[in-house]
Design a protein around this motif. Structure first.
Motif, PDB file in Angstrom:
ATOM      1  N   THR A  53      -8.397  -1.951  10.692  1.00  0.00           N
ATOM      2  CA  THR A  53      -7.377  -2.491   9.788  1.00  0.00           C
ATOM      3  C   THR A  53      -6.167  -2.896  10.617  1.00  0.00           C
ATOM      4  O   THR A  53      -5.111  -2.266  10.580  1.00  0.00           O
ATOM      5  N   THR A 119     -16.067  -8.881   7.128  1.00  0.00           N
ATOM      6  CA  THR A 119     -15.659  -7.509   7.439  1.00  0.00           C
ATOM      7  C   THR A 119     -16.866  -6.612   7.681  1.00  0.00           C
ATOM      8  O   THR A 119     -16.863  -5.804   8.617  1.00  0.00           O
ATOM      9  N   LEU A 164      -9.011  -2.469   2.923  1.00  0.00           N
ATOM     10  CA  LEU A 164      -8.840  -3.731   3.645  1.00  0.00           C
ATOM     11  C   LEU A 164      -8.930  -4.946   2.710  1.00  0.00           C
ATOM     12  O   LEU A 164      -8.085  -5.848   2.784  1.00  0.00           O
TER      13      LEU A 164
END
Length: 205
Positions: A53, A119, A164
């Motif tokens: 992050t 991600t 996130l």
């Protein structure tokens, strides 16, 4: 509701302290005995996921997502194939910003989907997710499901007050909102005002 105070409020409830996490981990060490290395291995993987992050990288990803969608809007406007709403305005910039406004929900959904896929790929390159899941399962068997889930909840409250995707979502919303506030050179009106006028005309017709 005092809206400004809401902007500054701390939303997370029942937050855990770092000291609570380490205290519980120490207790687990004693319970696990020679198997305590499993907990250390799990926490190592968890911490490596947390440091992904990175706010600077996240900001870059938000700008890249905006740039990619902006290019698509420009191509669709150029082709004028009916895939994008058209507005009666002279300034091309205003047309682009009105298109962003009209398609805001769709653009946000697309950006989130793309970001989540990216991600997962990034996480897979950082941590062996199968190993993470298998280690978690071993710890559940050794400590019990309820105890382990309580510990996981404490980890989340301590290290992930915002996920996130939530952070990306907020950043992307800010970029969309900037377009709502941009001004049309012809009328000196903010784009959201022009859109509201068109929106109400469409709804009443």
């Amino acid at each position: 509701m005092n809206m400004f105070q809401y902007f500054l409020s701390h939303q997370a409830e029942n937050t855990s302290a770092f000291s609570d996490i380490f205290r519980t981990a120490k207790e687990f060490h004693q319970l696990l005995g020679r198997k305590s290395y499993l907990l250390d291995h799990y926490l190592s993987m968890f911490f490596r996921l947390i440091i992904q992050t990175d706010f600077c990288i996240l900001e870059e990803k938000i700008y890249q997502a905006v740039s990619d969608l902006q290019k698509k809007i420009l191509v669709d406007l150029k082709n004028n194939n009916g895939s994008i709403p058209m507005f009666d305005c002279q300034e091309p910039f205003t047309q682009q910003e009105l298109s962003w406004t009209a398609l805001a929900d769709t653009l946000l959904e697309q950006a989130l989907t793309d970001f989540q896929n990216q991600t997962v790929s990034t996480y897979q390159g950082t941590v062996d997710l199968v190993d993470l899941e298998q280690t978690e399962q071993k710890l559940i068997e050794l400590l019990g499901k309820d105890i382990w889930e309580q510990f996981q909840q404490a980890l989340i409250q301590c290290f992930l007050p915002c996920s996130l995707p939530q952070l990306f979502w907020q950043g992307f919303i800010i970029e969309i909102t900037k377009r709502f506030l941009s001004r049309d050179l012809e009328t000196d009106q903010e784009v959201f005002r022009l859109y509201l006028n068109r929106f109400f005309i469409e709804k009443s017709s």
